[in-house]
Motif scaffolding. Structure first.
Motif, short mmCIF file in Angstrom:
data_model
loop_
_atom_site.label_atom_id
_atom_site.label_comp_id
_atom_site.label_asym_id
_atom_site.label_seq_id
_atom_site.Cartn_x
_atom_site.Cartn_y
_atom_site.Cartn_z
N PHE A 180 1.11 -1.05 0.09
CA PHE A 180 -0.47 -0.13 0.06
C PHE A 180 0.88 1.64 -0.42
N ARG A 181 0.39 2.22 -0.01
CA ARG A 181 1.17 3.62 -0.23
C ARG A 181 0.21 5.15 0.20
N GLN A 182 0.80 5.45 1.32
CA GLN A 182 -0.31 6.80 1.07
C GLN A 182 0.58 8.30 0.87
N ALA A 183 0.39 8.67 0.42
CA ALA A 183 1.03 10.29 0.07
C ALA A 183 0.26 11.31 1.17
N PRO A 184 0.80 12.39 1.47
CA PRO A 184 0.63 13.67 2.24
C PRO A 184 -1.03 13.57 1.79
N GLY A 185 -2.11 13.53 2.27
CA GLY A 185 -3.38 14.06 2.60
C GLY A 185 -4.29 13.66 1.41
N LYS A 186 -3.54 12.03 1.44
CA LYS A 186 -4.24 11.24 0.98
C LYS A 186 -4.54 10.41 1.64
N GLU A 187 -5.72 8.71 0.95
CA GLU A 187 -6.04 7.82 1.33
C GLU A 187 -5.10 6.55 0.86
N ARG A 188 -5.38 6.07 2.06
CA ARG A 188 -3.58 4.84 1.71
C ARG A 188 -4.41 4.29 1.03
N GLU B 165 4.48 11.48 -8.65
CA GLU B 165 3.26 10.86 -8.28
C GLU B 165 3.15 9.95 -7.50
N ASP B 166 4.09 9.21 -7.36
CA ASP B 166 4.22 8.06 -6.56
C ASP B 166 5.05 8.21 -5.58
N THR B 167 5.38 9.71 -5.24
CA THR B 167 6.13 9.94 -4.07
C THR B 167 4.90 9.34 -2.38
N ALA B 168 5.47 8.93 -2.10
CA ALA B 168 4.32 8.62 -0.55
C ALA B 168 5.01 7.65 -0.09
N MET B 169 4.92 7.55 1.32
CA MET B 169 5.26 6.26 2.33
C MET B 169 4.60 5.06 1.94
N LEU C 283 -5.59 -6.66 8.91
CA LEU C 283 -4.08 -6.47 7.80
C LEU C 283 -2.73 -6.56 8.96
N GLU C 284 -2.44 -7.43 8.33
CA GLU C 284 -0.74 -7.03 9.55
C GLU C 284 0.05 -5.72 8.94
N TRP C 285 1.22 -5.03 9.45
CA TRP C 285 1.41 -4.37 8.58
C TRP C 285 2.66 -4.18 9.25
N GLY C 286 3.73 -3.79 7.66
CA GLY C 286 4.70 -3.39 8.12
C GLY C 286 5.12 -1.75 8.62
N GLN C 287 6.36 -1.31 8.77
CA GLN C 287 6.41 -0.10 9.33
C GLN C 287 6.58 1.02 8.32
N GLY C 288 7.18 0.66 7.13
CA GLY C 288 6.40 1.58 6.46
C GLY C 288 8.15 2.02 5.77
N THR C 289 8.18 2.82 4.82
CA THR C 289 9.52 3.20 4.22
C THR C 289 9.47 4.01 3.03
N GLN C 290 9.99 5.89 3.08
CA GLN C 290 9.26 6.06 2.18
C GLN C 290 10.31 6.27 0.96
N VAL C 291 9.39 6.92 -0.05
CA VAL C 291 9.95 6.77 -1.51
C VAL C 291 9.59 8.18 -1.84
N THR C 292 10.47 9.15 -2.31
CA THR C 292 10.40 10.53 -3.51
C THR C 292 11.17 10.67 -3.83
N VAL C 293 9.54 11.06 -4.98
CA VAL C 293 10.50 10.60 -6.87
C VAL C 293 10.61 11.97 -7.02
N SER C 294 11.79 12.66 -7.54
CA SER C 294 11.82 13.75 -8.40
C SER C 294 12.26 14.13 -9.36
N SER C 295 11.06 15.43 -10.35
CA SER C 295 11.03 15.04 -11.29
C SER C 295 12.03 16.30 -12.20
#
Length: 128
Positions: free
Chosen positions: A37-45, A89-93, A116-128
């Motif tokens: 799953f992914r969640q960007a700031p201000g958006k739903e997972r 737009e793929d930038t998210a946790m 669901l069992e969850w992991g702790q999350g990892t950040q992905v940041t894509v720059s243009s």
């Protein structure tokens, strides 16, 4: 000990690639759908990709179809998300998860879906 641990996040340029890994341990066999799953700031997972551990069927969200691939290495108790042609737009946790229902992977049906069992999350940041 955490049951699921992600790794592989980081920064990439648009058009680049990253691979996320999720190592799992002691997951109950009934949680046979694993995915991302992914969640960007201000958006739903949102669900990104899933794989059925019992047979290997994969499911990918339309937003990443053709760019992201999910795979599983049972021997290493690890599953992966290969992300190619990354976009800003793929930038998210990004979170890995295990359950009975993720995207099209649905073992018991919606009424009997397990938490669901969850992991702790990892950040992905894509720059243009």
């Amino acid at each position: 000990q955490q049951p699921m641990v992600e790794s592989g996040g980081g920064s990439a340029q648009a058009g680049g690639s990253l691979r996320l890994s999720c190592a799992y341990s002691e997951l109950p066999s009934r949680l046979s759908c694993v995915g991302w799953f992914r969640q960007a700031p201000g958006k739903e997972r949102e669900g990104v990709a899933a794989i059925y551990t019992g047979g290997g069927s994969t499911y990918v969200a339309d937003s990443v179809k053709g760019r992201f691939t999910i795979s599983l290495d049972d021997a290493k108790s690890t599953f992966y998300l290969q992300m190619n042609s990354l976009k800003p737009e793929d930038t998210a946790m990004y979170y890995c998860a295990a359950g009975s229902r993720i995207l099209g992977c649905d073992v018991y049906g919606p009424r009997r879906a397990l938490p669901l069992e969850w992991g702790q999350g990892t950040q992905v940041t894509v720059s243009s």
